[in-house]
Structure formats: C-alpha cells, structure tokens
Design an enzyme around this catalytic site. Structure first.
Site, PDB file in Angstrom:
ATOM      1  N   ARG A   1      -6.682 -43.685 -66.650  1.00  0.00           N
ATOM      2  CA  ARG A   1      -6.795 -42.271 -66.293  1.00  0.00           C
ATOM      3  C   ARG A   1      -7.854 -42.198 -65.191  1.00  0.00           C
ATOM      4  NH1 ARG A   1      -4.538 -41.345 -71.614  1.00  0.00           N
ATOM      5  NH2 ARG A   1      -2.567 -40.380 -71.072  1.00  0.00           N
TER       6      ARG A   1
ATOM      7  N   ASP B   1       3.748 -36.234 -66.559  1.00  0.00           N
ATOM      8  CA  ASP B   1       3.610 -35.082 -65.652  1.00  0.00           C
ATOM      9  C   ASP B   1       2.282 -35.068 -64.892  1.00  0.00           C
ATOM     10  OD1 ASP B   1       2.217 -34.509 -67.944  1.00  0.00           O
ATOM     11  OD2 ASP B   1       3.109 -32.531 -68.264  1.00  0.00           O
TER      12      ASP B   1
ATOM     13  N   ASP C   1       6.898 -39.845 -75.397  1.00  0.00           N
ATOM     14  CA  ASP C   1       7.099 -38.531 -76.040  1.00  0.00           C
ATOM     15  C   ASP C   1       8.374 -37.797 -75.604  1.00  0.00           C
ATOM     16  OD1 ASP C   1       4.727 -38.888 -77.321  1.00  0.00           O
ATOM     17  OD2 ASP C   1       3.560 -37.599 -75.985  1.00  0.00           O
TER      18      ASP C   1
ATOM     19  N   ASP D   1       8.552 -35.891 -73.102  1.00  0.00           N
ATOM     20  CA  ASP D   1       8.025 -34.530 -72.895  1.00  0.00           C
ATOM     21  C   ASP D   1       8.112 -34.058 -71.444  1.00  0.00           C
ATOM     22  OD1 ASP D   1       6.176 -36.283 -71.908  1.00  0.00           O
ATOM     23  OD2 ASP D   1       4.441 -35.362 -72.863  1.00  0.00           O
TER      24      ASP D   1
ATOM     25  N   ARG E   1       2.406 -34.229 -79.018  1.00  0.00           N
ATOM     26  CA  ARG E   1       1.460 -33.100 -79.089  1.00  0.00           C
ATOM     27  C   ARG E   1       2.139 -31.774 -78.814  1.00  0.00           C
ATOM     28  NH1 ARG E   1      -2.401 -35.887 -75.749  1.00  0.00           N
ATOM     29  NH2 ARG E   1      -3.262 -37.437 -77.129  1.00  0.00           N
TER      30      ARG E   1
ATOM     31  N   THR F   1       7.111 -42.192 -70.513  1.00  0.00           N
ATOM     32  CA  THR F   1       6.282 -41.633 -71.587  1.00  0.00           C
ATOM     33  C   THR F   1       7.079 -41.644 -72.891  1.00  0.00           C
ATOM     34  OG1 THR F   1       5.597 -39.477 -72.500  1.00  0.00           O
ATOM     35  CG2 THR F   1       6.762 -39.403 -70.450  1.00  0.00           C
TER      36      THR F   1
ATOM     37  N   ARG G   1      10.396 -46.258 -97.158  1.00  0.00           N
ATOM     38  CA  ARG G   1      11.405 -45.836 -98.119  1.00  0.00           C
ATOM     39  C   ARG G   1      11.414 -46.769 -99.345  1.00  0.00           C
ATOM     40  NH1 ARG G   1      16.080 -42.593 -97.539  1.00  0.00           N
ATOM     41  NH2 ARG G   1      15.847 -42.405 -95.310  1.00  0.00           N
TER      42      ARG G   1
ATOM     43  N   GLY H   1      -0.388 -42.514 -70.003  1.00  0.00           N
ATOM     44  CA  GLY H   1      -0.153 -43.301 -71.222  1.00  0.00           C
ATOM     45  C   GLY H   1       0.896 -44.374 -70.980  1.00  0.00           C
TER      46      GLY H   1
HETATM   47  P1  ADP Z   1       0.497 -38.596 -67.805  1.00  0.00           P
HETATM   48  O1  ADP Z   1       0.868 -39.024 -66.434  1.00  0.00           O
HETATM   49  O2  ADP Z   1       1.010 -39.533 -68.865  1.00  0.00           O
HETATM   50  O3  ADP Z   1       0.818 -37.135 -68.044  1.00  0.00           O
HETATM   51  P2  ADP Z   1      -2.304 -37.862 -67.463  1.00  0.00           P
HETATM   52  O4  ADP Z   1      -2.064 -36.414 -67.626  1.00  0.00           O
HETATM   53  O5  ADP Z   1      -3.506 -38.467 -68.101  1.00  0.00           O
HETATM   54  O6  ADP Z   1      -1.087 -38.763 -67.979  1.00  0.00           O
HETATM   55  O7  ADP Z   1      -2.373 -38.155 -65.902  1.00  0.00           O
HETATM   56  C1  ADP Z   1      -2.548 -39.468 -65.410  1.00  0.00           C
HETATM   57  C2  ADP Z   1      -3.375 -39.436 -64.162  1.00  0.00           C
HETATM   58  O8  ADP Z   1      -2.708 -38.631 -63.162  1.00  0.00           O
HETATM   59  C3  ADP Z   1      -4.743 -38.790 -64.298  1.00  0.00           C
HETATM   60  O9  ADP Z   1      -5.714 -39.660 -64.827  1.00  0.00           O
HETATM   61  C4  ADP Z   1      -5.051 -38.421 -62.863  1.00  0.00           C
HETATM   62  O10 ADP Z   1      -5.461 -39.568 -62.140  1.00  0.00           O
HETATM   63  C5  ADP Z   1      -3.681 -37.980 -62.344  1.00  0.00           C
HETATM   64  N1  ADP Z   1      -3.561 -36.527 -62.462  1.00  0.00           N
HETATM   65  C6  ADP Z   1      -3.306 -35.802 -63.576  1.00  0.00           C
HETATM   66  N2  ADP Z   1      -3.311 -34.473 -63.326  1.00  0.00           N
HETATM   67  C7  ADP Z   1      -3.573 -34.347 -61.997  1.00  0.00           C
HETATM   68  C8  ADP Z   1      -3.747 -33.236 -61.119  1.00  0.00           C
HETATM   69  N3  ADP Z   1      -3.612 -31.968 -61.553  1.00  0.00           N
HETATM   70  N4  ADP Z   1      -4.034 -33.494 -59.832  1.00  0.00           N
HETATM   71  C9  ADP Z   1      -4.162 -34.756 -59.384  1.00  0.00           C
HETATM   72  N5  ADP Z   1      -4.033 -35.846 -60.159  1.00  0.00           N
HETATM   73  C10 ADP Z   1      -3.744 -35.657 -61.443  1.00  0.00           C
END
Ligand code: ADP
Length: 319
Positions: free
Chosen positions: A72, A103, A127, A129, A171, A125, A154, A11
């Site tokens: 993504r 993450d 959030d 988070d 979330r 991010t 307000r 994001g």
């Molecule tokens: P954020 O980084 O904001 O948490 P996402 O969870 O959508 O957003 O993750 C962003 C991108 O990171 C994903 O589209 C994917 O390319 C990569 N990614 C996420 N999780 C994994 C994973 N378990 N293993 C490898 N790549 C991952």
C-alpha cells in the site's frame, strides 16, 4: 508502443501471477519490452524495477500470491508524488502501465494517466467487489478455499451436533459469503448488502434441528457482523452448542483454480492489446457474460453494486 510496465497493488489475490505472466509473455510475443515493478506504487516511486523476460515468469502460473509483491502506498494520493512516478516511468521509456489490483489501485492508475501515460487495470481481488465486472481474479480460489474449510467443519459439527458460524472475507461485498453459502449448503447467509433478523435465524436453526439435521451452518461476511458475537447470541438465545470459525487470511492463499488462471491469462492479453491499439488511455478490463471486455476506468469506478437478491433468496429456499 515499445515498452510497458506491470505491477500488482492493494490486497494480493491468487491468480495475480497468472495475469502478470500473460502480460509479460503476450507483450514479448508482440515485440514489446516489459518491466516489472515490485511492491506496487511504492516500488515504482523507489525505482524497484527490473526487465522481465519469458523466464522471469516461469513456474508462477500455479502459485498464489504475487511474485512482484504488493504494497500500500498512501502518498500516491498526492499529485506531486504521482508526478514523480510519471517522471520515473518516462525516464525508463515506459509508455504504458498495467496495474493488477482493486478499486484503489485503479484510482491511482487513472490519476497517473492524466500525466500522459496509458494505464490499464486488471481486476485482482478475492472479494469480487468491483461492480463493473462479473468476475475478479482470486474470487474462485478463495471460494474453493472456504468450501474446503466448510467441508471439514461439517465433519466435526455433525459429530457434535453443533451450530457452526463461519466468518468469511467481504467488508462491503457479500459475494464470498453468498456463493459459499449456496455451494456449501448453509442454513443461512448474512451479508452487508441485506438486513438480517437474528431471531428468525434462531428459529430456522431450531426448525432444522427438529427435522433431524445434525448440524447447522451459517456463513457470515465480515462486513455484516462478528462471528464471536453471533455465536454468543445464539447460544444464549436457544442454548445450542455453537462455535465460531473466522477463516481470515487463509482465504487469500492457495493454488489458483483453473478458472482464475484462465481469466487472468485472458485479461492479461486484453490489457496488452488495449495498450497497443489505443492512444493515451485509462482503461480497465473485466468479464461480462463470460467474455473479456474493456471500459474507461473513470466510468467503471462510478458503477454501483447491484445486489443479487435472487441468489440470496435461493440460498434460503434450498435449506
Ligand atoms: P485495492 O487496490 O485492493 O482497492 P487499496 O485501496 O489499498 O487496495 O489501494 C492500493 C493502492 O492504490 C494504495 O496504497 C495507493 O497507492 C493507491 N490508491 C488508492 N486510492 C488512491 C487514490 N484515491 N488516489 C491515488 N492512489 C490511490
């Protein structure tokens, strides 16, 4: 290390541009070449890569979003796909990669480092988070965007003597709700981390009405319920005119605040320093007690969130 690359992933968050600018200009000042990868891991796999110079990052420090774009890329979860990504980076002579994201993006960076390339994550991010760090880039801007909307609500809520339910992003992490409730003077805050009693909320709203308060503001994190549904409940239960406002994607945009720009610039520098000083590594940078620090991605992703109950209680005491 003579050449590094940078991408934004997951994001978007205001301040990501400031982080990329810092990475690019600080690396260049250290004699390191920088490649910019467009559209996160998706762009990496599809060769959307360009050389960045000082001018490539001109006029972006005060712009929200990410000029590198973000995407993504679900296939990055497959090892053979990450192997392809590694080959592309190797072919380009890239020895270190900076990933600005959350993450999921960090997990991708960690797994990519196993092929023998250094990776460093910068937390971006809205959030807030990521439990390993006190602060994530974009949080402060999003918080101020919420407060700006609350301020406007307000005016109209007071004129009509209404109850306002404002649904904000978050979330799994209620930080945006918690901090905006505190700074916006809300009657109540509802977060995913802590149970909430709707009947008590109705009583509190009635009490504040009795105390001649013109309107009531309730901040609800998206992960803790629906503003529409809560609005209906309050209206039916106590008969007060109640309106829901779902702020949605407005919270992602806007001019990054000074805090976001400063934190992003400091963390961008630190990310480059880590790449220059370490052997092959997989690290994240973060903020603890207002200082920039780093740790292994693997350790950072294991840290669980510690809910700030004191802050939550304070919101309720300042009603
Ligand atoms: P954020 O980084 O904001 O948490 P996402 O969870 O959508 O957003 O993750 C962003 C991108 O990171 C994903 O589209 C994917 O390319 C990569 N990614 C996420 N999780 C994994 C994973 N378990 N293993 C490898 N790549 C991952």
């Amino acid at each position: 290390m003579k050449k590094i690359a940078v991408l934004t992933s997951g994001g978007d968050a205001p301040g990501m541009n400031a982080a990329v600018r810092s990475v690019v200009r600080y690396a260049l000042s250290q004699g390191v070449e920088v490649l910019g990868i467009h559209r996160g891991y998706h762009g990496l796999l599809h060769g959307e890569i360009e050389v960045l110079n000082r001018r490539s990052v001109s006029d972006i420090i005060d712009r929200g979003g990410t000029f590198l774009k973000t995407a993504r890329c679900l296939e990055f979860k497959h090892e053979e796909v990450r192997a392809q990504a590694y080959e592309i980076l190797k072919e380009k002579g890239v020895e270190g990669l900076v990933v600005v994201g959350g993450d999921g993006s960090f997990m991708g960076a960690y797994l990519l480092s196993k092929f023998g390339i250094s990776t460093v994550g910068i937390p971006g991010t809205i959030d807030n988070d990521l439990p390993y760090t006190d602060y994530t880039i974009g949080f402060d801007t999003a918080l101020n965007t919420i407060l700006d909307s609350v301020r406007k609500l307000r005016d109209t809520s007071s004129s009509h003597e209404r109850v306002s339910i404002v649904e904000v992003m978050g979330r799994n992490c209620g930080d945006l709700a918690l901090y905006s409730a505190l700074a916006g003077g809300a009657e109540a805050v509802i977060v995913p981390e802590y149970p909430f009693n709707r009947e008590e909320l109705c009583q509190r709203i009635l009490d504040s009405k009795k105390n001649n308060k013109l309107h009531s503001l309730v901040i609800l994190a998206e992960g803790a319920g629906s503003a529409e549904e809560l609005t209906k409940y309050i209206q039916e239960k106590i008969g007060l005119d109640t309106r829901a406002t779902v702020l949605g994607h407005i919270q992602r945009g806007g001019i990054p605040t000074a805090r976001d720009r400063v934190m992003a610039s400091l963390m961008g520098k630190k990310a480059v320093d880590i790449l220059l000083k370490n052997g092959v590594c997989a690290k994240v940078v973060g903020i603890k007690d207002n200082l920039v620090f780093d740790m292994d991605i693997e350790e950072a992703l294991k840290i669980e969130k510690n809910f700030d109950k004191d802050l939550y209680d304070l919101v309720n005491k300042l009603v």
